[in-house]
Design a protein around this motif. Sequence first.
Motif, PDB file in Angstrom:
ATOM      1  N   THR A 218      42.478  43.831  36.238  1.00 49.01           N
ATOM      2  CA  THR A 218      42.612  42.504  35.639  1.00 49.01           C
ATOM      3  C   THR A 218      43.558  42.587  34.451  1.00 49.01           C
ATOM      4  O   THR A 218      43.987  43.672  34.053  1.00 49.01           O
ATOM      5  CB  THR A 218      41.252  41.950  35.153  1.00 49.01           C
ATOM      6  OG1 THR A 218      40.837  42.666  33.978  1.00 49.01           O
ATOM      7  CG2 THR A 218      40.180  42.085  36.230  1.00 49.01           C
ATOM      8  N   SER A 219      43.852  41.456  33.875  1.00 46.96           N
ATOM      9  CA  SER A 219      44.721  41.423  32.684  1.00 46.96           C
ATOM     10  C   SER A 219      43.926  40.999  31.455  1.00 46.96           C
ATOM     11  O   SER A 219      44.462  40.391  30.536  1.00 46.96           O
ATOM     12  CB  SER A 219      45.886  40.447  32.917  1.00 46.96           C
ATOM     13  OG  SER A 219      45.390  39.153  33.228  1.00 46.96           O
ATOM     14  N   THR A 455      43.929  51.011  29.845  1.00 42.97           N
ATOM     15  CA  THR A 455      44.967  50.179  29.220  1.00 42.97           C
ATOM     16  C   THR A 455      46.014  50.996  28.474  1.00 42.97           C
ATOM     17  O   THR A 455      47.219  50.777  28.630  1.00 42.97           O
ATOM     18  CB  THR A 455      44.317  49.176  28.242  1.00 42.97           C
ATOM     19  OG1 THR A 455      43.343  48.392  28.930  1.00 42.97           O
ATOM     20  CG2 THR A 455      45.364  48.253  27.637  1.00 42.97           C
TER      21      THR A 455
END
Length: 525
Positions: A218-219, A455
């Motif tokens: 996901t972002s 991330t």
Amino acid sequence: MSVGLALVLSLLAGFAYFSRRFMGDWYLERPVVLGPLVGLIMGDLHTGLVVGGTLEFVFMGAVDIGGSVPPNYAIGAVLGTAFAIATGQGVETALLIAVPAALLGSFFEVLAKTFSSFFVNAAERAADRGDDRSIAMFMHLGNLLHFLAYALPTFIALALGASAVQRLAASIPPWLNSGISVAGKMLPALGFALLLNSLAPGTMLPFFFVGFLLAAYTSWGVLGIAVLAILIALIIQHYRQANDEDAAELDPEATAGLGDTITRGDLRTLFFRSFALQSAFSFDRMQALGWTWSLIPFLKKIYRDQPEEYKNALKRHLTFFNTHMWVHGPILALTADLEARRAHGEDIDEQAIQGLKGSLMGPLAGLGDSMFHGTLRPIMGGICAGLAVTGNPLAPIIFFVTVNAVHVFCAWYGLYKTYEWGQTVIARLASGGLRQFLEGASIAGLMAVGALTGTWLNVTTPLAYKVQEATVSVQGMLDSIMPRILPLTLVMIVFWFVRKQKKTTNIMLGLIAAGLVLGSLGVLG
């Protein structure tokens, strides 16, 4: 680099460490704070932000728990940032300097903690005379020693090493520069693995993978996943409490505060002086000198007409003491209560006072380490380091303000609530609610570490091969299996070594060596 600039930066390094000893642990030493401060002083805030954020990831798992001496990330951050700016070589030079400087710098902290034992012994002799001024003097001398342990080596390195570092940076060939860059990208894996080891009993490890998968697919970013993690932890703990038939219930009528023995003025004095808890920290008695100094005005007041009792009180509090800096309030308030009741003639012996301290300092240290070293600091450090590497000047401010708002609130809340609840605070701490709270903090911390891994651990491979006329990217193949699979694999390998109790320094050196080799050969990029 001028002597004046070297002096200012060395004073900054010394003050950052001094603030941990005498002013409460404000996390001024973290690279995400020190790097931008060095950049601001040297007129290059952007490089300070980028280097500080990068080094925050590298030293993510470096924490001083108990009497441990982790790599000296404060000296590493100041030297790495200063030389990166002075040479104009950027992050690669910062890593080249910061990591070995941090490893070598830990030796000076060891010296300070060793020699501080002499000041504690001298303070004990002063306690025999009831000389609290000398006790305070020895505490301040110990803090001065700790200040110099950071300031002096930083000054010498800055004043004498700038030209040497500039020549070294200019002589590094491109292939070795690539290796240094890859080593810097790999080093945060050690910090994440150390955090995993402190947070994850086997049954809770899946929460790490939940955080990683959310980041990989996901972002949402680290902040979004951290907020989700906190919500999940709250929901789980609410469900458990609702179904916990054995939860301890406290009788409100049995809850008596400490207003009969401690005034609100005493409470304020204890609160402000307790920021010096870690003063003159020594290996043999740890926080004993700062703890005693925190209590001196209160002890002097209650034993005003009992000089021998005052001397005995000073001596018994100069014995071993160690807990987490932010959650010591219950011990401080309850100890003051017992001392006041003893001074008023109640049958309370020294063993009862020492037993209270001994029974609470371990559990509260575990609570503080889980909540702050293992959860709050990595979450905020990761979020703000991510902002810093993009050059966002708010990164160090957000980090400093957020963690210290929690710091001051917890320090005051623990002290005040113990004043309000009295002895029943022990039953509250022993209840299942505390255990559930710690589990919730671990869940949030594990998901945050997983998000950081997915991330900000940027380990990739530039390898490719040809099939007929087409070029196939190895990284593309790996991403089709699972995005960010290389960072996850690296963290799991390092985590395995940590669980096997391999020395942290050896793991760090192994990562540096692997990064240099694989980066120089073009295997990783």
